[in-house]
Design a protein around this motif. Sequence first.
Motif, PDB file in Angstrom:
ATOM      1  N   SER A 117       0.850  -1.191   0.000  1.00 50.38           N
ATOM      2  CA  SER A 117       0.000   0.000   0.000  1.00 50.38           C
ATOM      3  C   SER A 117       0.886   1.242   0.000  1.00 50.38           C
ATOM      4  CB  SER A 117      -0.912   0.028   1.238  1.00 50.38           C
ATOM      5  OG  SER A 117      -0.129   0.216   2.409  1.00 50.38           O
ATOM      6  N   GLY A 118       0.273   2.364  -0.326  1.00 55.27           N
ATOM      7  CA  GLY A 118       0.981   3.634  -0.266  1.00 55.27           C
ATOM      8  C   GLY A 118       1.355   3.982   1.162  1.00 55.27           C
ATOM      9  N   THR A 119       0.500   3.621   2.096  1.00 56.49           N
ATOM     10  CA  THR A 119       0.783   3.849   3.515  1.00 56.49           C
ATOM     11  C   THR A 119       2.105   3.206   3.907  1.00 56.49           C
ATOM     12  OG1 THR A 119      -1.545   3.996   4.146  1.00 56.49           O
ATOM     13  CG2 THR A 119      -0.006   3.315   5.865  1.00 56.49           C
ATOM     14  N   TYR A 145      -1.315  14.261   2.343  1.00 57.28           N
ATOM     15  CA  TYR A 145      -1.597  12.954   2.935  1.00 57.28           C
ATOM     16  C   TYR A 145      -0.543  11.960   2.491  1.00 57.28           C
ATOM     17  CZ  TYR A 145      -4.219   8.628   3.994  1.00 57.28           C
ATOM     18  OH  TYR A 145      -4.627   7.405   4.475  1.00 57.28           O
ATOM     19  N   GLY A 147      -0.706   8.527   3.759  1.00 55.65           N
ATOM     20  CA  GLY A 147      -1.139   7.283   4.368  1.00 55.65           C
ATOM     21  C   GLY A 147      -1.382   7.485   5.851  1.00 55.65           C
ATOM     22  N   GLU A 207       3.823  15.820  -1.394  1.00 53.08           N
ATOM     23  CA  GLU A 207       3.126  15.435  -2.616  1.00 53.08           C
ATOM     24  C   GLU A 207       3.531  16.491  -3.651  1.00 53.08           C
ATOM     25  OE1 GLU A 207      -1.184  14.284  -2.480  1.00 53.08           O
ATOM     26  OE2 GLU A 207      -1.041  14.999  -0.432  1.00 53.08           O
ATOM     27  N   ASN A 212      -4.567  15.651  -2.055  1.00 48.66           N
ATOM     28  CA  ASN A 212      -5.408  15.215  -0.942  1.00 48.66           C
ATOM     29  C   ASN A 212      -5.963  16.385  -0.130  1.00 48.66           C
ATOM     30  OD1 ASN A 212      -5.419  12.106  -0.733  1.00 48.66           O
ATOM     31  ND2 ASN A 212      -3.291  12.584  -1.212  1.00 48.66           N
ATOM     32  N   ASP A 240       6.265  11.905  -2.469  1.00 42.97           N
ATOM     33  CA  ASP A 240       5.193  10.921  -2.371  1.00 42.97           C
ATOM     34  C   ASP A 240       4.391  11.024  -3.668  1.00 42.97           C
ATOM     35  OD1 ASP A 240       2.936   9.446  -1.983  1.00 42.97           O
ATOM     36  OD2 ASP A 240       2.552  10.149   0.056  1.00 42.97           O
ATOM     37  N   VAL A 242       2.411   8.669  -4.868  1.00 37.34           N
ATOM     38  CA  VAL A 242       1.427   7.586  -4.868  1.00 37.34           C
ATOM     39  C   VAL A 242       0.274   7.910  -5.829  1.00 37.34           C
ATOM     40  CG1 VAL A 242      -0.268   6.335  -3.452  1.00 37.34           C
ATOM     41  CG2 VAL A 242       2.033   6.710  -2.585  1.00 37.34           C
ATOM     42  N   ILE A 243      -0.150   9.167  -5.864  1.00 38.59           N
ATOM     43  CA  ILE A 243      -1.181   9.559  -6.837  1.00 38.59           C
ATOM     44  C   ILE A 243      -0.567  10.007  -8.159  1.00 38.59           C
ATOM     45  CG2 ILE A 243      -2.750  11.490  -7.418  1.00 38.59           C
ATOM     46  CD1 ILE A 243      -4.281  11.028  -5.004  1.00 38.59           C
ATOM     47  N   LYS A 268      -1.115   2.966  -5.944  1.00 39.09           N
ATOM     48  CA  LYS A 268      -2.216   3.222  -6.889  1.00 39.09           C
ATOM     49  C   LYS A 268      -1.925   2.691  -8.308  1.00 39.09           C
ATOM     50  CE  LYS A 268      -4.224   6.308  -3.688  1.00 39.09           C
ATOM     51  NZ  LYS A 268      -3.994   7.516  -2.911  1.00 39.09           N
TER      52      LYS A 268
HETATM   53  C1  LIG Z   1      -3.476   7.280  -1.433  1.00 36.63           C
HETATM   54  C2  LIG Z   1      -2.252   7.921  -0.958  1.00 36.63           C
HETATM   55  C3  LIG Z   1      -1.430   7.328   0.010  1.00 36.63           C
HETATM   56  C4  LIG Z   1      -1.836   6.087   0.752  1.00 36.63           C
HETATM   57  O1  LIG Z   1      -1.915   4.973  -0.084  1.00 36.63           O
HETATM   58  P1  LIG Z   1      -2.785   3.712   0.425  1.00 36.63           P
HETATM   59  O2  LIG Z   1      -2.544   2.693  -0.646  1.00 36.63           O
HETATM   60  O3  LIG Z   1      -4.198   4.204   0.516  1.00 36.63           O
HETATM   61  O4  LIG Z   1      -2.252   3.317   1.734  1.00 36.63           O
HETATM   62  C5  LIG Z   1      -0.232   7.943   0.323  1.00 36.63           C
HETATM   63  N1  LIG Z   1       0.138   9.075  -0.266  1.00 36.63           N
HETATM   64  C6  LIG Z   1      -0.620   9.687  -1.202  1.00 36.63           C
HETATM   65  C7  LIG Z   1      -0.142  10.936  -1.851  1.00 36.63           C
HETATM   66  C8  LIG Z   1      -1.850   9.135  -1.555  1.00 36.63           C
HETATM   67  O5  LIG Z   1      -2.628   9.773  -2.431  1.00 36.63           O
END
Ligand SMILES: *Cc1c(COP(=O)(O)O)cnc(C)c1O
Length: 439
Positions: A117-119, A145, A147, A207, A212, A240, A242-243, A268
Amino acid sequence: MTARERSREEFQRAQSLFPGGVSSPVRAFRAVDGEPPVIVRGSGPYAWDRDGNRYVDLIGAYGPLVLGQSPPKVVRAVRRWLERGLAFGMPTRLESTLGAMVRDAMPAMEMMRFVSSGTEAAMSALRLARAATGRDLVLKFDGCYHGHADGLLVRAGSGVATLGLPGSAGVPEGYAASTLVARYNDVRAVEGTLERYRGQVAAVIVEPVAANMGVVPPAPGYLEGLRDLTRRHGALLIFDEVITGFRVARGGAQERYGVRPDLVCLGKIVGGGMPVGVYGGRRDLMELVAPLGAVYQAGTLSGSPPAMVAGIATLSELQRAGTYERLEEAGAALEAAWREAMSAAGLPVTVNRVGSLLTPFVRGGPVRDYDDARASDLRTFATLHAACLEEGVLLPPSQFEAQFVSLAHGPRTLDEVRHALRRAAGRAVAALAATGGAP
Ligand SMILES: *Cc1c(COP(=O)(O)O)cnc(C)c1O
């Protein structure tokens, strides 16, 4: 749109089983004072609920579905793989294939580790940063955000913002105190904080396009400023993504804005709709991770074969020529649709967009940080959200989330969205007037 009776029944049942009836809090629609439809399937740009209603999906599972719902090539690849096994707890070739694709897209990812996961990715990257620098403090930005790891649930945007929680209960004060918070898009604030805590900050995590607190692009020079300041203060710079990874460009925001971080978090899209996270970056840092080094981090299902297959198939599709141009066009069409609908209804709007990622903030004036985002008219947003649902458009249920379009959102679908948004904005204005809340 038929009444959502079956959805309602099933959601009632879910509420007896799960807090708020959901597996992740934003899904409960509390921030828009609504009730979520219960979904049974998705295809391309659409999702269908339990009562047979069809929606244009602008949630995109909160980011992963850059190819749309159930993309045939990804589904076929996963289905074929499933005959061979679900998990082995042993290395597979799939990890190296996906890892090489990630490094090819992002040269900063010299070495990496898959997680689920991103967390986990963000949590692990920070542990590594602290170990590598021998420093305890971390600097994050108000509204970003990363996680739900304890130390990161400090002024963390969307889910947390949406619920109006100051952070979270259950996080030890000492832990939260190791996280410093600064205003987004303000290099001076970072400089001040790094001066004040000289020699104590392990990393700045950001980010690179905030998504977020709603979408907030980096101001010109902001990411370069962070790069310069962290270098001067001996702190690591963590993007980060993740998005934004594989979303705002194949190589993420680091490619789009030309700034190279020390460590990167992904999630993601890289899992193609299956649970995958990645953290990685400079080889000298990643060599500190177990079993090479003393930073422990592990996962039973890390590198999950079917998830790797979904990631490989998704990234392969994204390598086709014209992908990011098409995403840009789809995003621009959605932006235009929002402007047109809001203007026709006499509602204020500020649309922040980076490629296929956008947020229409219900307010006038620029949105450059979390305070600006929070000055939006949340009641009007909630009314709009409900009206869009009635018009068959599924929006993320919060002013502080990004809306996503995918490669499956072609011109016809976007035209459908344009008409629906126009009707929805009209409906929202009527509803607000009826309840004495005319803008
Ligand atoms: C969604 C998100 C996370 C967390 O990812 P999960 O898979 O939901 O744990 C971390 N950082 C960013 C920027 C995100 O958008």
